[in-house]
Design an enzyme around this catalytic site. Structure first.
Site, PDB file in Angstrom:
ATOM      1  N   GLU A  56       6.116 -10.920   9.495  1.00 35.34           N
ATOM      2  CA  GLU A  56       5.437 -12.025   8.803  1.00 35.34           C
ATOM      3  C   GLU A  56       5.447 -13.295   9.643  1.00 35.34           C
ATOM      4  O   GLU A  56       4.451 -14.001   9.785  1.00 35.34           O
ATOM      5  CB  GLU A  56       6.120 -12.332   7.461  1.00 35.34           C
ATOM      6  CG  GLU A  56       6.066 -11.204   6.459  1.00 35.34           C
ATOM      7  CD  GLU A  56       7.275 -10.276   6.517  1.00 35.34           C
ATOM      8  OE1 GLU A  56       7.730  -9.935   7.621  1.00 35.34           O
ATOM      9  OE2 GLU A  56       7.755  -9.893   5.437  1.00 35.34           O
ATOM     10  N   CYS A  87      11.732 -11.085   3.603  1.00 31.12           N
ATOM     11  CA  CYS A  87      13.131 -11.517   3.544  1.00 31.12           C
ATOM     12  C   CYS A  87      13.191 -12.999   3.173  1.00 31.12           C
ATOM     13  O   CYS A  87      12.174 -13.698   3.134  1.00 31.12           O
ATOM     14  CB  CYS A  87      13.820 -11.256   4.893  1.00 31.12           C
ATOM     15  SG  CYS A  87      13.390 -12.450   6.170  1.00 31.12           S
TER      16      CYS A  87
END
Ligand code: THU
Length: 130
Positions: A56, A87
């Site tokens: 990401e 996360c």
């Protein structure tokens, strides 16, 4: 869901470049600008482990470094049966750089869920807190 199919496909292809010799957990991400452009990323691990960067953040930093500032969706694709959410570190970065985007989770088996970023990071620290 078809609004996200191209984005999911881009993340799936990016996942094929994952460099994950330690975890063997391959992740692909794709970020969509409000103008429709797409930036992709994969996770990149290294021997010190802690310097690993998630898919990401690779996608987001690529986009930011190319001057993009407005986004509407980010997709994360893995092979895991249980869909892979970003996360904690990535949630902070997604929130700060992309705002309340759609977070589209998908796996290789074709399961897809869509979440709003504000639901994944309630009561966030951001520039309003400074
Ligand atoms: N990882 C990502 O790239 N994105 C996520 O959303 C979850 C975790 C990576 C980091 C590491 O390379 C591997 O997956 C295992 O944690």
């Amino acid at each position: 869901m078809s609004d996200y199919q191209e984005l999911i496909d881009a993340a799936r292809r990016a996942r094929e470049n994952a460099l994950a010799p330690f975890s063997k957990f391959h992740v692909g991400a794709a970020l969509r600008g409000r103008d429709g452009r797409i930036w992709t990323g994969c996770n990149v691990e290294n021997a010190s482990y802690g310097l690993t960067i998630c898919a990401e953040r690779v996608a987001i930093f690529k986009a930011i470094s190319e001057g993009a500032r407005e986004f509407d969706a980010i997709s994360v694709v893995t092979a895991a049966e249980r869909l892979t959410p970003p996360c904690g570190a990535c949630r902070q970065i997604i929130w700060e750089m992309c705002g309340d985007v759609a977070v589209v989770l998908a796996n290789l088996q074709g399961e897809v869920t869509v979440h709003r970023m504000k639901d994944l990071l309630p009561f966030p620290f951001d520039n309003r807190s400074l």
